[in-house]
Design a protein around this motif. Structure first.
Motif, PDB file in Angstrom:
ATOM      1  N   ALA A  12       0.939  -0.863  -0.296  1.00  0.00           N
ATOM      2  CA  ALA A  12      -0.551  -0.086   0.172  1.00  0.00           C
ATOM      3  C   ALA A  12       0.800   1.451   0.080  1.00  0.00           C
ATOM      4  O   ALA A  12       0.878   2.280  -0.399  1.00  0.00           O
ATOM      5  CB  ALA A  12      -1.100  -0.120   0.900  1.00  0.00           C
ATOM      6  N   GLN A  36       1.598   1.519  -3.202  1.00  0.00           N
ATOM      7  CA  GLN A  36       1.145   2.153  -3.814  1.00  0.00           C
ATOM      8  C   GLN A  36       0.625   3.809  -3.932  1.00  0.00           C
ATOM      9  O   GLN A  36       0.834   4.666  -4.905  1.00  0.00           O
ATOM     10  CB  GLN A  36      -0.788   1.794  -4.089  1.00  0.00           C
ATOM     11  N   PHE A  37       0.760   4.355  -2.323  1.00  0.00           N
ATOM     12  CA  PHE A  37       0.456   5.564  -2.635  1.00  0.00           C
ATOM     13  C   PHE A  37       1.795   6.899  -2.691  1.00  0.00           C
ATOM     14  O   PHE A  37       1.628   7.541  -3.678  1.00  0.00           O
ATOM     15  CB  PHE A  37       0.549   5.606  -0.835  1.00  0.00           C
ATOM     16  N   THR A  90      -8.443   7.806  -2.553  1.00  0.00           N
ATOM     17  CA  THR A  90      -7.982   7.796  -3.537  1.00  0.00           C
ATOM     18  C   THR A  90      -7.161   6.428  -3.277  1.00  0.00           C
ATOM     19  O   THR A  90      -7.290   5.971  -4.574  1.00  0.00           O
ATOM     20  CB  THR A  90      -6.872   8.864  -3.514  1.00  0.00           C
ATOM     21  N   TYR A  91      -6.790   6.032  -2.325  1.00  0.00           N
ATOM     22  CA  TYR A  91      -6.217   4.843  -2.911  1.00  0.00           C
ATOM     23  C   TYR A  91      -7.449   3.194  -2.931  1.00  0.00           C
ATOM     24  O   TYR A  91      -7.434   2.943  -4.193  1.00  0.00           O
ATOM     25  CB  TYR A  91      -5.804   3.835  -0.757  1.00  0.00           C
ATOM     26  N   GLU A  92      -8.458   3.588  -2.598  1.00  0.00           N
ATOM     27  CA  GLU A  92      -9.900   2.861  -2.802  1.00  0.00           C
ATOM     28  C   GLU A  92     -10.118   2.613  -4.491  1.00  0.00           C
ATOM     29  O   GLU A  92     -10.566   1.642  -4.899  1.00  0.00           O
ATOM     30  CB  GLU A  92     -11.289   3.227  -1.604  1.00  0.00           C
ATOM     31  N   CYS A 141      -6.068  -3.100   2.564  1.00  0.00           N
ATOM     32  CA  CYS A 141      -5.433  -3.346   1.865  1.00  0.00           C
ATOM     33  C   CYS A 141      -4.745  -4.571   1.574  1.00  0.00           C
ATOM     34  O   CYS A 141      -3.792  -4.785   1.041  1.00  0.00           O
ATOM     35  CB  CYS A 141      -4.121  -2.762   2.757  1.00  0.00           C
ATOM     36  N   VAL A 197      -6.998   0.957  -6.097  1.00  0.00           N
ATOM     37  CA  VAL A 197      -6.778  -0.513  -6.099  1.00  0.00           C
ATOM     38  C   VAL A 197      -7.435  -1.061  -6.660  1.00  0.00           C
ATOM     39  O   VAL A 197      -9.094  -0.804  -6.357  1.00  0.00           O
ATOM     40  CB  VAL A 197      -6.612  -0.834  -4.520  1.00  0.00           C
TER      41      VAL A 197
END
Lengths: 94, 483
Positions: free
Chosen positions: B284, B287-288, B473-475, B444, B478
């Protein structure tokens, strides 16, 4: 080290009756837990002020105004025992 | 036929607006699903079938009349059973309050009602919110919907399991040391603990008043932000409620973390954090970075002291708060008494479960003569140090990123006989309550058995919007199959 006698005394202060088996068990548990709690002693807190909670507000006051209160019957409906006007209890005198 | 329980709250709202489905149809679908699946999951203590259906008709009539409705009108919600609901039992999963019907609504309950949300049931929890697995409920254990042999986490295990098992699209939990975030992580859903003081605690049965906070659980970040809009806000009935300007948290649903400064505190990856949790959270982090955030390692040096300080403070406050249970005004009264002392002692001894008694004893011990300074006062100083540590980290970072829990959900029964081991499951979440800052848990990844892993995103005091933006943003970026 926390003893069985201390657990009995603390239970007494807490208004809890503990069986012998419970005293045994809680004494055993509390040894580990208190030892763990003691680990905070290795942090130097000299000169640090205590925080009662995380925010800065302190003594929040409001005006002392009379507002509608709860309905008595509604409150008494949760009471284990009442006479319809008040909570019922055994006599306080021995 | 389409399954109405498969939708997020914001999707149902669109369907209501477009008249594709009615509120009673959705409520009926959930009640049927609960009747079919909750025998195995056991998320609910009380199901509010009749009141929910009646309310659904009323809300539908308002939609039909063309009234302007809020974004969560007609949405069913599950409420943790320590949040007071007038006319519906509030048991705290305790024999002590087994038959307690609150004479008033909690402020959050009132807000749900004003926005047209429909309480579909009250959810199971660890007794008085004390525990991390929902195994301390006096009534029954809740099972993790992802794998029924595992705990759902706790103490808001019923609320997380209800959302994960699609027995409610959204729910409310309470979080004193991780009780929203850890079950959200274990069940593969999203859970937010707001800043201490953002949401009124009036009508939340108190466990540790300086740490308790009510928050939302949902299947995505959009529903979290929308529900936070409903429950946040100043309340004169709670003197610790913050008097700050009301915000619209849905404005933070922005798919952009470019330039966001993310700190990864190394103390949260210590011994006890499983390899698979480490890997998922590290992924994660990458990914960020790929999304344009700047990520670097940082330090929260007092982290190791937060857990013992937390247990001292929480138990001290609990021992005082639970002093109100006297067998006289409400709650359980023993049948075995001759005098007032007997009522107090026997009602408490028979009405409280094992873990509650253990914490009352610990709390009374740390507050008792001779120990007060060494434990309680010392812990209050540690609280100051922990809080300053967060303040300092937030000089350099906008968000801190950690695992939510050291492991995935464990087997039911595997930790119940070792209280200290159970307390350790809170190790990554308690310092957030001690500091009073907001934090969200978002899924995650999964371990090789398919159990969900959660990542925790921590923000500054009253900066829920940055936490929500990072999580959103993550959601959005991904792939669903990855988490």
């Amino acid at each position: 080290m926390i003893s069985k006698e201390e657990i009995k005394h603390i239970a007494d202060l807490s208004m809890l009756n503990l069986s012998e088996a419970e005293i045994e068990k809680y004494t055993e548990n509390m040894k580990d837990i208190v030892e763990f709690a003691n680990s905070i002693n290795s942090l130097d807190t000299d000169g640090v002020t205590e925080s009662a909670f995380a925010l800065d507000s302190y003594n929040v006051f409001r005006k002392d105004e009379i507002k509608e209160s709860f309905d008595r019957d509604l409150l008494l409906s949760n009471a284990p025992s009442s006479n319809g006007e008040a909570y019922s209890l055994p006599s306080m005198t021995v | 036929m389409r399954d109405l329980t498969a939708y997020k709250a914001h999707e149902l709202n669109k369907m209501y607006q477009n008249k594709e489905v009615t509120v009673p149809e959705v409520i009926k679908a959930y009640i049927e699903k609960i009747k079919r699946d909750d025998g195995a999951i056991k998320a609910y203590i009380t199901l509010c079938e009749d009141s929910a259906l009646k309310r659904a008709e009323e809300i539908q009539a308002r939609f039909d009349a063309g009234e302007k409705m809020g974004p969560l009108a007609g949405i069913p919600i599950a409420v943790k059973d320590n949040i007071c609901t007038k006319g519906i039992k509030t048991t705290c999963a305790s024999k002590m309050l087994e038959n307690f019907i609150s004479p008033y609504d909690a402020t959050v309950t009132k807000k749900l009602d004003e926005e047209g949300l429909i309480i579909i049931g009250k959810t199971n929890m660890d007794e008085f919110a004390m525990g991390g697995s929902t195994e301390n409920s006096a009534f029954f254990k809740t099972h993790n919907p992802v794998n029924l042999n595992k705990v759902p986490g706790g103490s808001s295990g019923g609320s997380a399991a209800a959302v994960s098992g699609h027995l409610a699209p959204v729910s409310l939990g309470s979080d004193t040391g991780g009780s929203i975030r850890q079950p959200a992580a274990f069940c593969g859903v999203v859970g937010l603990k707001p800043t201490y003081g953002l949401v009124s605690r009036y009508g939340l049965v108190a466990f540790a008043s300086s740490l308790d906070q009510i928050g939302p659980i949902a299947n995505d970040v959009t529903d979290i932000a929308t529900l936070l809009n409903v429950i946040a806000g100043h309340d004169e009935m709670d003197s610790t409620s913050a008097n700050i300007e009301k915000k619209d948290y849905t404005l933070a649903l922005v798919n952009d973390v470019k330039g966001l400064r993310i700190g990864v505190p190394r103390e949260f990856f210590g011994e006890g954090v499983s390899e698979e949790v480490r890997e998922a959270v590290s992924k994660a982090v990458e990914q960020f970075r790929a999304l344009g955030a700047t990520v670097s390692e940082c330090s929260l040096p007092a982290t190791d002291y937060a857990l013992p300080a937390y247990y001292i403070i929480a138990c001290a406050e609990a021992s005082a708060n639970l002093g109100r249970f006297d067998g006289i005004r409400y709650g359980y009264r023993t049948k075995n008494y001759e005098n007032l002392q007997d009522i107090y002692r026997n009602s408490r001894s028979e009405g409280f479960g094992e873990e509650v008694k253990r914490r009352i004893i610990l709390g009374t011990y740390v507050l008792s003569s001779g120990y007060y300074d060494a434990y309680y006062k010392k812990a209050q100083k540690v609280r100051t140090i922990v809080k300053k540590g967060f303040d300092k980290a937030f000089e350099d970072y906008d968000i801190l990123l950690t695992p939510t829990a050291p492991t995935v959900a464990f087997d039911i029964g595997s930790k119940i006989n070792n209280p200290l081991e159970m307390y350790m499951t809170d190790i990554l979440t308690v310092s957030i309550n001690v500091a009073g800052v907001p934090a969200i848990s978002v899924p995650c990844g999964k371990d090789k058995e398919g159990m969900p892993i959660g990542m925790q995103l921590i923000g500054k005091h009253f900066n829920e919007e940055t936490v929500i933006r990072a999580a959103y943003t993550y959601e959005q970026n991904v792939k669903k199959e990855e988490v």
